[in-house]
Design a protein around this motif. Structure first.
Motif, short mmCIF file in Angstrom:
data_model
loop_
_atom_site.label_atom_id
_atom_site.label_comp_id
_atom_site.label_asym_id
_atom_site.label_seq_id
_atom_site.Cartn_x
_atom_site.Cartn_y
_atom_site.Cartn_z
N LEU A 124 0.86 -1.17 0.00
CA LEU A 124 0.00 0.00 0.00
C LEU A 124 0.90 1.23 0.00
N LEU A 125 0.86 2.01 -1.07
CA LEU A 125 1.83 3.08 -1.28
C LEU A 125 1.16 4.46 -1.20
N GLY A 126 1.02 5.15 -2.33
CA GLY A 126 0.61 6.54 -2.32
C GLY A 126 -0.86 6.77 -2.02
N LEU A 127 -1.13 7.93 -1.41
CA LEU A 127 -2.49 8.40 -1.14
C LEU A 127 -2.68 9.76 -1.79
N ALA A 128 -3.90 10.04 -2.22
CA ALA A 128 -4.26 11.36 -2.73
C ALA A 128 -5.71 11.64 -2.36
N LEU A 129 -5.95 12.84 -1.92
CA LEU A 129 -7.30 13.24 -1.52
C LEU A 129 -8.01 13.89 -2.71
N SER A 130 -9.24 13.48 -2.95
CA SER A 130 -10.02 14.08 -4.02
C SER A 130 -10.13 15.59 -3.83
N PRO A 131 -9.98 16.38 -4.90
CA PRO A 131 -10.18 17.83 -4.78
C PRO A 131 -11.59 18.18 -4.30
N GLY A 132 -12.54 17.28 -4.57
CA GLY A 132 -13.92 17.49 -4.12
C GLY A 132 -14.27 16.65 -2.91
N ALA A 134 -14.93 17.14 0.16
CA ALA A 134 -16.04 17.56 1.03
C ALA A 134 -17.36 17.01 0.52
N ALA A 135 -17.49 16.82 -0.79
CA ALA A 135 -18.73 16.32 -1.36
C ALA A 135 -18.68 14.82 -1.65
N ASP A 136 -17.52 14.32 -2.18
CA ASP A 136 -17.50 12.91 -2.62
C ASP A 136 -16.84 11.96 -1.62
N ARG A 137 -16.03 12.48 -0.69
CA ARG A 137 -15.37 11.69 0.36
C ARG A 137 -14.39 10.67 -0.19
N TYR A 138 -13.83 10.89 -1.39
CA TYR A 138 -12.95 9.91 -2.01
C TYR A 138 -11.50 10.10 -1.56
N LEU A 139 -10.90 8.99 -1.15
CA LEU A 139 -9.46 8.88 -0.94
C LEU A 139 -8.93 7.93 -1.99
N TYR A 140 -7.91 8.36 -2.74
CA TYR A 140 -7.31 7.56 -3.81
C TYR A 140 -6.09 6.82 -3.27
N LEU A 141 -5.91 5.56 -3.72
CA LEU A 141 -4.85 4.68 -3.25
C LEU A 141 -4.07 4.11 -4.43
N TYR A 142 -2.76 4.05 -4.31
CA TYR A 142 -1.91 3.31 -5.25
C TYR A 142 -1.38 2.10 -4.49
N PHE A 143 -1.61 0.89 -5.05
CA PHE A 143 -1.14 -0.28 -4.32
C PHE A 143 -0.74 -1.40 -5.28
N THR A 144 0.06 -2.32 -4.73
CA THR A 144 0.52 -3.50 -5.46
C THR A 144 -0.46 -4.63 -5.23
N ALA A 145 -0.99 -5.17 -6.31
CA ALA A 145 -1.90 -6.31 -6.25
C ALA A 145 -1.16 -7.58 -6.68
N ALA A 146 -1.90 -8.66 -6.93
CA ALA A 146 -1.27 -9.93 -7.26
C ALA A 146 -0.50 -9.87 -8.57
N GLY A 147 -1.02 -9.11 -9.55
CA GLY A 147 -0.38 -9.12 -10.86
C GLY A 147 0.11 -7.78 -11.37
N ASP A 148 -0.18 -6.71 -10.64
CA ASP A 148 0.18 -5.39 -11.15
C ASP A 148 0.13 -4.38 -10.02
N ASN A 149 0.51 -3.14 -10.33
CA ASN A 149 0.20 -2.00 -9.48
C ASN A 149 -1.05 -1.34 -10.03
N ARG A 150 -1.89 -0.83 -9.14
CA ARG A 150 -3.16 -0.28 -9.59
C ARG A 150 -3.59 0.89 -8.70
N ILE A 151 -4.60 1.59 -9.17
CA ILE A 151 -5.13 2.74 -8.45
C ILE A 151 -6.60 2.47 -8.16
#
Length: 381
Positions: A124-132, A134-151
Motif C-alpha cells: 500500500l503506497l501513495g495516497l491522494a485526496l479528491s479535490p472534491g 467535502a462532497a464525494d469523500r474519495y481517498l485515492y490509493l496506489y497499491f501493489t496487487a497480485a499481478g500489477d500495481n493499480r489505483i
C-alpha cells in the motif's frame, strides 16, 4: 530540450467548517505541547547538482527548518499521508496494507485495504485526496496487487464521532507493471484537477522509452481513471524516460516538479513538462544530450539522497531522503533550481514522505521499521 510550459487552472479546498476550526485549534495546541529545542545543523556531506554543489546556510537567507516535536504513533513502514479538511491525517502502511487516522496526536486503525499483496518495495503506497472530498469523500490509493500495481478509490465515512471507515475499493486503473523494486507509487492531484501518477520501470528497462507502456512514466488521469484529455501521446502517459518516480509537487506558479531515484548515481529533481523525455535508461542526470531533458538538480551519489516525498512551500522544495537519511531543501527560481542544502543528517533515519500540515508546517514520515515515527516541523519563516 525544453518545451513551453502549459498553464492550468489552480484550485483547491480548505477547511472552513466549525469542525475544521476545532481540529485546527487542537492541532495548534498539540504543536505547542510538542515544542522542543531540537533543530538540524544545516550541514552534511558535499552533494552535486547540475550547476553547483554544497551544504550550509539555508538558501535565500531563510531560516532553517525547525523541529517542534515527534509523534510516536507505532507506525509500520508508513509510505504516504494526507490531511482531511477537518485536520485528521490519514497514513498508509506499506506492508500491513492498513490505513491509519491520526487525531490529536494519536493513531487509530481505519482498516486494512483488501487486494494489496505486499512484497519487496510493493504494498500500500501513495495516497491522494479528491479535490472534491467535502462532497464525494474519495481517498485515492496506489497499491501493489497480485499481478500489477493499480489505483483505486475508497469513500471515507464517519462511523461515529472521531471514527472513520471505508468500504470496498473501487479500482479505477490497472496494468502498471510490478516487481520487487521500482514500483513508483506516488499519486497527487494537480492544479488542473487531474490525477498525476509516478510509476517505476519495474526492472523492465525497455518500458521507460516506450510511450505506450506504463512503466517508467508519469501518468495523467481523470478522477475516474481515464486518460486525461490533452495528454501528449493520446493515452495516459504524460512524460517518459523515468526510472522510479517518488515525489510530485507544484510550485506557486503551477510548474510541476518530481523527485526520482537514479541507479548508483544521479538521483534527480526534475521539472516536468508534457511529452518530455527524461532519458532513462539511455542517460541519467544532466548530460545535455539532444532529445532528452536534463534534471534540474543531480545528486551524483545516491548515498546522499535517494529522494522520496516532495513538497514545495514558497520558493523552496523540500525532499525526504531514504538512503541519505536527511531532509534536502532546494531553492527554486522559475524553471531553475539552486544549490541543495541538507538538514537533520542521520538524526531521524530514512525519510519516506514530506507532507504539508494544515498550519503550513511539515510532517516527515520515517521508514526505519523500529517502529517508525513522525517528525513535526514548524511552518517556514
Amino acid at each position: 530540450m525544453r518545451r513551453p510550459q502549459g498553464s492550468g487552472r489552480r484550485g483547491g479546498t480548505g477547511p472552513n467548517s466549525s469542525s475544521a476550526r476545532r481540529h485546527a485549534a487542537a492541532w495548534a495546541a498539540c504543536l505547542a505541547l510538542l515544542l522542543s529545542g531540537c533543530t538540524g545543523d544545516g550541514s552534511g556531506p558535499p552533494t552535486g547538482s547540475s550547476t553547483s554543489t554544497g551544504t550550509g546556510t539555508s538558501p535565500g537567507g531563510s531560516a532553517q527548518p525547525q523541529v517542534v516535536g515527534q509523534l510516536d504513533l507505532e507506525l509500520e513502514i508508513p509510505w504516504s499521508a494526507v490531511f482531511l479538511p477537518d485536520g485528521t491525517a490519514v497514513i498508509s502502511e506499506r506492508a500491513s496494507a492498513r490505513l491509519k487516522a491520526v487525531r490529536d496526536g494519536k493513531a487509530t486503525t481505519i482498516g486494512q485495504v483488501p487486494g494489496v499483496v505486499p512484497a519487496g518495495e510493493g504494498g500500500l503506497l501513495g495516497l491522494a485526496l479528491s479535490p472534491g472530498f467535502a462532497a464525494d469523500r474519495y481517498l485515492y490509493l496506489y497499491f501493489t496487487a497480485a499481478g500489477d500495481n493499480r489505483i483505486a478509490r475508497v469513500k471515507l465515512e464517519e462511523k461515529t464521532e472521531g471514527s472513520l471507515s471505508f468500504g470496498d475499493p473501487d479500482v479505477i486503473f490497472t496494468g502498471i507493471p510490478k516487481a520487487s523494486t521500482h514500483n513508483g507509487g506516488r499519486i497527487r492531484f494537480g492544479p488542473d484537477g487531474f490525477l498525476y501518477v509516478g510509476t517505476g520501470d519495474s526492472q523492465r528497462r525497455e518500458q521507460p522509452q516506450d510511450p505506450n507502456a506504463l512503466g517508467g512514466k508519469i501518468l495523467r488521469l481523470t478522477p475516474d481513471g481515464k486518460p486525461a484529455p490533452g495528454n501528449p501521446y493520446g493515452n495516459a502517459v504524460y512524460s517518459i524516460g523515468h526510472r522510479n518516480v517518488q515525489g510530485l509537487a507544484w510550485d506557486s506558479a503551477g510548474r510541476f516538479w518530481a523527485s526520482e531515484f537514479g541507479p548508483d548515481v544521479n538521483d534527480e529533481l526534475n521539472l516536468i513538462l508534457p511529452g518530455s523525455n527524461y532519458g532513462w535508461p539511455a542517460v541519467t542526470g544532466a548530460p545535455h544530450r539532444e532529445g532528452f531533458r536534463d534534471a534540474e538538480v543531480v545528486w551524483p551519489s545516491t548515498a546522499d539522497s535517494s529522494p522520496s516525498g516532495l513538497e514545495i512551500a514558497g520558493s523552496t522544495a523540500y525532499l525526504g531522503a531514504l538512503r541519505g537519511q536527511r531532509l534536502w531543501t532546494v531553492p527554486l527560481d522559475g524553471e531553475n533550481a539552486g544549490t541543495p542544502v541538507a538538514y537533520f543528517t542521520q538524526e531521524y533515519g530514512r525519510i519516506r514522505d514530506v507532507v504539508r500540515t494544515p498550519d503550513g508546517g511539515f510532517w516527515l514520515l520515517t521508514n526505519n521499521q523500529n517502529p517508525d515515527f513522525v517528525v513535526v516541523l514548524a511552518p517556514p519563516r
